[in-house]
Design a protein around this motif. Sequence first.
Motif, short mmCIF file in Angstrom:
data_model
loop_
_atom_site.label_atom_id
_atom_site.label_comp_id
_atom_site.label_asym_id
_atom_site.label_seq_id
_atom_site.Cartn_x
_atom_site.Cartn_y
_atom_site.Cartn_z
N PHE A 39 -2.95 -7.06 -7.08
CA PHE A 39 -4.04 -7.82 -7.68
C PHE A 39 -3.67 -9.28 -7.81
O PHE A 39 -4.46 -10.19 -7.56
CB PHE A 39 -4.38 -7.25 -9.07
CG PHE A 39 -5.49 -7.99 -9.76
CD1 PHE A 39 -6.81 -7.77 -9.39
CD2 PHE A 39 -5.22 -8.91 -10.75
CE1 PHE A 39 -7.84 -8.45 -9.99
CE2 PHE A 39 -6.25 -9.60 -11.37
CZ PHE A 39 -7.56 -9.38 -11.00
N ILE A 75 -8.22 -4.65 -5.82
CA ILE A 75 -7.70 -3.44 -6.46
C ILE A 75 -7.26 -2.50 -5.34
O ILE A 75 -8.05 -2.14 -4.48
CB ILE A 75 -8.80 -2.72 -7.27
CG1 ILE A 75 -9.51 -3.68 -8.22
CG2 ILE A 75 -8.24 -1.53 -8.02
CD1 ILE A 75 -8.66 -4.14 -9.35
N THR A 81 -10.52 -4.56 -1.22
CA THR A 81 -10.65 -3.38 -2.09
C THR A 81 -11.31 -2.23 -1.35
O THR A 81 -10.83 -1.10 -1.36
CB THR A 81 -11.47 -3.73 -3.34
OG1 THR A 81 -10.85 -4.83 -3.98
CG2 THR A 81 -11.53 -2.55 -4.29
N LEU A 139 -4.86 -6.47 -16.29
CA LEU A 139 -4.71 -6.48 -14.84
C LEU A 139 -3.98 -7.76 -14.41
O LEU A 139 -4.37 -8.85 -14.79
CB LEU A 139 -6.09 -6.39 -14.19
CG LEU A 139 -6.19 -5.76 -12.80
CD1 LEU A 139 -5.50 -4.41 -12.77
CD2 LEU A 139 -7.64 -5.62 -12.41
#
Lengths: 388, 290
Positions: free
Chosen positions: B29, B35, B95, B233
């Motif tokens: 990330f 992700i 992602t 995150l």
Amino acid sequence: MNPRLLARAALSTALAFGFALPPAAAQTPIKIGSILSVTGPAAFLGEDMKAGMELAVEEINAKGGVAGRKIDWIFYDAESQTQKGLTATRRLLDQDKVDMIVGGGNMSGMAIAMLGLTEKAAIPFMSTEGAMDIVTPIAERQWTFKSTADDEQVMERLADYFVKKGIKKIALLGDSSGFGQSAAGQLKKVAPRRGLEVMYETFNPSDTDMTPQLGKIKEANVQAIVCWTVTPAGVVFLKQAQQLGLDKLTLVHSYGFVDQRYMQLAGDAAKNLLLISVKFPVGADLPDTDPQKARIAALTRAFEAKFKRKPNQFAAQTYDAIYLARAAIEKAGGTDRAKVRDALAGISSWPGVGGIFNFSKERHSGLSKDDLVLVNYRDGAFRLADYK
Amino acid sequence: MEQVANLLLSGLSSGSVYALVALGFNVIFKSTGAINFAQGEWVMMGGMVAATSYAAHWPLGLAILCAVLAVVMVALLSERLILRRIKKPTALAVTLMMIAIAICSKSLVMLLLGKNPANLPGFSGSEPVLWFNLRIHPQTFWIVGITCLVMLATHWFFERTVLGRAMRAVAAQPEAAALCGIEPRMAMALSFGLAAGVGALAGTIITPLTLTSFDHGTVLGFKGFSAAMLGGLGSLPGALIGGVALGTLEALAGGLISSHFKDAVAFVALLLTLFLRPTGILGRGAVEKV
């Protein structure tokens, strides 16, 4: 006449006479559709179950089929997903137009979902899965049968053993699938009438840590722990029970866990384990007076010749299911669905490999507690631990 | 009391593994803004490769090393052959591509290594260690120890080494970093290799306790993602805090309330984080200056 036109006319005449009027002997085959999971988490059982069906169909067709008609066997993989199982069921009903369905995805939950469709289509369905809810309540299961023992019978058999050993307080650790929950439901009925005190715990088949549940069980001071799952989580249970020092208690796994691979994975942690099982895995240990012994040996020989590996009881379960279908169709004298259903319900004292099958209008589940034994795992093989 | 201590211990060991998985999420990330939904599959792959090599009578250490290298190779190849070909590698495109790679990795393992669950022996046996009244599996010490070491090493890498600082520079300001001579694509490849290596290691240290099979990755990936969200995150210490917090919460909920709730804990934690503190415990909100 134009020669090309003549040729075409000749061809169409030949077609009309040659194919539209088949010879009387070549009757249409009997279509049996099967759904099992040979991929996904339940694939563990599915491969052997599929092999059992394959063998039965091949044997029946080699001996001339069912009343002179060959079996046309249509197989779909449900990939351990109920949704895929349902799609396959619809395909069997609408496109393939099968006469009967045998096998419900080797997951009880899937079989229960499937029977919603098969009941509505009024087609005989012989499930090869375990949960009792597949065949109860009988009023909503007019067309559904199964070739396995009811959980009620399994629990009665277990209770027999516990009573014999003076065990009064037990824990049931069932997984959250249809298989585990059905077991819990039946034990709740059986335990009070057999004087057993039970604590109920659950886990998810994908669980990798059961310390929380086992810790609770440890505090409750039970004498035996019964684990109900067909997934590898059952190995985690054994290892962690050993780690927490619970392996001194009586540990029991269900018939869904009688698998060499699981025992090898569990290794040392399975040394005191008992498993409730049909007689198949311990066929050689049975007393010679048991009629099951010779039938198990015969299937083992045929299976080994075809697949070059040993069969297990799951293969026997589906092998029996196909033969039950044949017996019913033969008895019904054709594939009239209502007649086949009634013929199935009328099968009694029918000798299968998994046990003696007795169906009736009220009971659509073939085996009883007399067909079950307790086994353990010693030196790389399942051995008989408790016969009757 | 003993029950709670056992629960905390079990929470600590599963939490450590969640932390390692979360670390993988965070590293990727940080460098791409994406992700990495293949993280869980890489963990599973590490366990499966190690178990298969061990079953082929390789020494345990070699099997683990081989597993880590194999998964790093898979990750680098995915990056080189697939991600680098995306015309505009936005975070969303990466992602989505990672979801595809996750599904392919899972099928690949199933086809090559089979559907059977696999096992590794405990790194120092499986005889429980008695400590007061607690019986502790020796693997627990390995898991917690290796997690701490990996955390410290990654911290050192990003704070102290030129390479690590270069990666942080790319993450912060790709154009400026490129002007200073840092290749942004290199940073991306490096972060994939790192995340895969940590993931594979997590897979090998947890396998002796929980077994592994081709379908284990998805759940682990989800738990790791929840842990990463919980901790914040992109924050490396956040991965550790989030992982251990999630593991402990799960174990306590399973043991003290009901085992039905155990898996729900991760979902609830994820939802609560998104509702109450979307940046996680240690995360900083993205500030966009105009």
